[in-house]
Structures are given as C-alpha cells and as structure tokens.
Design a protein around this motif. Structure first.
Motif, PDB file in Angstrom:
ATOM      1  N   ARG A 271      -5.814  11.439  -1.398  1.00 36.50           N
ATOM      2  CA  ARG A 271      -4.968  11.575  -0.218  1.00 36.50           C
ATOM      3  C   ARG A 271      -3.590  11.011  -0.532  1.00 36.50           C
ATOM      4  NH1 ARG A 271      -7.802  12.496   4.565  1.00 36.50           N
ATOM      5  NH2 ARG A 271      -6.029  11.679   5.725  1.00 36.50           N
TER       6      ARG A 271
ATOM      7  N   ASP B  60      -0.560   8.948   5.060  1.00 37.91           N
ATOM      8  CA  ASP B  60      -1.535   8.209   5.869  1.00 37.91           C
ATOM      9  C   ASP B  60      -0.882   7.005   6.557  1.00 37.91           C
ATOM     10  OD1 ASP B  60      -3.659   9.880   5.373  1.00 37.91           O
ATOM     11  OD2 ASP B  60      -4.389   8.752   3.661  1.00 37.91           O
TER      12      ASP B  60
ATOM     13  N   SER C 220     -10.738  10.171   0.039  1.00 37.97           N
ATOM     14  CA  SER C 220     -11.299  10.415   1.355  1.00 37.97           C
ATOM     15  C   SER C 220     -12.777  10.067   1.351  1.00 37.97           C
ATOM     16  CB  SER C 220     -11.112  11.894   1.732  1.00 37.97           C
ATOM     17  OG  SER C 220     -11.887  12.220   2.844  1.00 37.97           O
TER      18      SER C 220
END
Length: 411
Positions: free
Chosen positions: A36, A41, A29
């Motif tokens: 992440r 995402d 991030s």
C-alpha cells in the motif's frame, strides 16, 4: 545498480511486487497482503480525523464548520479530500486488474455498498444519534448524501479508467505534457462534466417556488411559504440552479432539512453560530436544501479525476523529485486559478449626475466599479473555484506527506 536503488521509490512495490517488503514507505494490506502507498493511507487517516474534529467541534467553533454559503472553512475541505483520495486509489487499484469484466464487477459491487450505507446512514432511518429509534417515512426519505456522492464519482471515474486502459501506453514519452496526452479521455470527460455543470448553473431559469414548513418547533409549522425568484444565473441561496434541479428531480421533501445557510446573517441573530431563525428572516431560511445534490455531485466528479491524475503520476514517473515537481506545480496552479475566480471579477457601473451651478443639461459621468465573485468558493454549489482551491490544497498536503515518508530512513 546501487544508485538506481537509491533513486527508486519504495512505493514502486505497487508496480512490481517483490518478496522483500521491509521498506518503511509501504505496508502490506492485512486482507490481501498487497503493498500500500503509505503516504496515501496517512492522508486518508488525517482526513478522517479532520472530519471527526469538524463534526464534534464545529458547533462551538463555527469558523471551522461549513461556511453558511460563500467561503471555504476547514470543514469544507473534507469532502474534496476524500474524493481526491478515491481518485488516487482508483489509479492504483485498477492497475492490477487486467480483466475488464472483473474490474467492472468490483466497481459495481463497491458502488452498491456505498449507496446502501449512504441511504441507511443519511436517509433518515436513524432518528437521532443518541436515540435507539429507527424507521423512516419514505415520503420524507433523503436520497442524497456523502456516501452517495462518493459512489457516483467512484463509479464514473472508475469506468473511464477501465474502458480507456488500452488507449494509452505503459511507458510515456519524456515530454512535459505527455501524461495529459496519454490520458486524454479522462480530460475529455472532465471537460464535459464542467460544461454540463456551468451550462446548467448559469443557463437554467429558476421560477418562483414554495414549500411546507416541517419544523415542529417553528410557529409556522405546516404552513406553505413561497420564495420569489424568476431569475437565471443567480448563485444566491434561494434562486440557484443547483437547488432547482434537486427540487424538480428529487422532490423538495427528499432534501436535507437543516442546511448550513441557516447560520447566515440573513437567517439568525446568532450568526455565525446556529440559532433560532429570526421572525423577519426571508422565507428561504426555513426551506430545505441538498448540499450533496445532483448537479453539485456531477461537479464533484472533477475532484476525483484530479485525484486519478495524481495516481497516474505515481505509476508512470519513477523518481521522487519528478513526482513532487509535477504534483506541487499542479497544486499551485489549481490554487491560483480558484482564488482568481473567487476574488477578481468586477463590473463597471456608470452614474450620471448634474452640477446645479451649471446648466441642467450639463451632466458629468461618474464611473464606479463593483467587485464580486462570478464563481465564488461555495461547497453547497460545489463551484469550479471551490474544486480548484480544495484540489490544489489536497495536492499540496499529499505532496507534503509523500515527502515526509520518503525522507524517513528505512528501519
């Protein structure tokens, strides 16, 4: 040790951050330099792209726009996909925060931001996307909306996650249903939400009601129209409990004035396209209806709870195959349950008839069977079958993306 590293998911950085973050399966991030989940995402980005597609092209291709009432088109998957993603994110993000007070502050602040932007963007402050005019009549302000629904689901599920963190163990047993037992409070909340929703939906008496036509382009502008109901347990557009609760709590002036049902055959000759309301259309075609209302938003909490469950799988199951097996089987079960609820309810009717060649008192019994959906797929009502089908679809899409990510060799 080499075999263990091959089996371990690169998404394990979410659980045990390491200095080496060169894996292609996770990324850092920019804000907090935290790892992440890449597949999540990607899913979020695809859902945003889907939202843009259906918003821009839905008018030209109504088969991908929101279904006017019963049914499930492409646009109807956007909201539950977002709620599913919120649920997965809750499980992963709150895992890092051990202090309950700090976690509650974070959740409260984010909820307030969602409510603020929801009221600003969908409350009526912006008069039109292409006009630089702003301001709102508070007597006509829309209270509910997409971000408000996400805020409610996020708040409820995040608080459950925070205050039940001590009720389960870090390392689950090897039983097939151990993860369900460990997070039993989540399923108790889910069952409570479902009971409240179904009891209100099928048990609330909906009386006759009336409204004022505010469409300035209509010849009926300013007139008061009435809608006849006086029923209980109906799921049709004018007489369902979802709309009744919103009219009583929010007030009819604070509801959405351009509901999707105006594209139905009962309302316009241009159906499934949006067009002028027919002169002989029923009065409810001109009425407001809140697609992100109170009761339907309570039901939407279930989509987020299902997403949290998928996040728990990431945290507690270490192998790719174990995760995918659980996710895919759960998704298929949800799809099967939702489609079954939508398609397979029938009601038998008995008809009596007499053969004129026989005695008038000699009757024959003809049994007929009429099939209809007792829990139809319906985004406007956020029905239970709709939750199952869309959550099942989200589970399978997320599983597919996860598979693609883990099969991609690292750079």
């Amino acid at each position: 040790m080499a075999e263990i590293k091959v089996e371990r998911s690169h998404d394990q950085h979410l659980l045990e951050p390491k200095e080496d973050t060169s894996s292609s399966y996770t990324r850092r991030s920019l804000a907090g330099n935290r790892p992440r989940l890449a597949s999540l995402d990607i899913f979020r980005g695809l859902t945003v792209a889907l939202m843009i597609l259906v918003d821009d092209a839905g008018g030209d291709w109504p088969m991908i726009a929101h279904a006017p009432w019963n049914g499930c088109n492409l646009a109807d998957f956007v909201m539950p996909f977002f709620l599913f993603i919120v649920g997965v994110s809750i499980a992963l993000s709150l895992k890092r925060i051990s202090n309950k007070f700090e976690a509650c502050k974070k959740v409260g602040f984010r909820t307030c931001k969602l409510l603020f932007w929801g009221l600003l963007l969908q409350g009526g402050f912006s008069h039109a996307p292409d006009e630089l005019t702003y301001g709102v009549d508070v007597t006509m302000m829309r209270f509910c909306g997409i971000l408000q629904r996400i805020a409610l689901s996020y708040l409820v599920v995040a608080l459950v996650e925070i205050f039940t963190k001590d009720s389960h163990e870090e390392n689950l047993s090897t039983g097939r249903f151990s993860i369900f037992k460990s997070y039993y409070w989540h399923w108790i909340v889910a069952a409570s939400v479902l009971v409240i929703y179904l009891a209100t939906l099928y048990g609330t008496y909906v009386p006759d009601w009336e409204f004022v036509v505010y469409d300035k382009d209509s010849v009926l502008y300013g007139k008061i129209l009435s809608v006849s109901c006086g029923v209980r347990g109906k799921l049709n557009p004018p007489c369902n409990a979802v709309g009744y609760v919103d009219r009583q709590v929010l007030g009819i002036n604070h509801m959405y004035h351009h509901p999707a049902w105006r594209r139905s055959k009962a309302c316009t000759d241009d159906s499934p396209y949006e067009g002028a309301i027919r002169q002989d259309a029923p009065s409810w075609c001109r009425a407001p209806f809140e697609p992100e209302g109170i009761l339907s938003s309570i039901s939407a909490i279930l989509s987020t709870i299902i997403g949290v469950h998928f996040g728990h799988i990431i945290l507690h199951l270490k192998g790719h195959s174990a995760r995918l097996k659980h996710w895919i089987s759960t998704g298929l079960v949800l799809l099967a349950l939702g489609l079954t609820l939508h398609f397979t309810h029938c009601e038998k009717h008995l008809a009596f008839w007499s053969n004129s060649k026989q005695s008038l008192f000699s009757y024959h019994i003809l049994q007929t069977q009429k099939c209809f959906a007792v829990m139809p797929l319906n985004k406007q009502l956020y029905s239970f079958s709709y939750i199952c089908v869309t959550s099942g679809a989200a589970a399978l899409v997320f599983s597919s993306l996860y598979s693609l990510v883990i099969l991609k060799p690292p750079h």
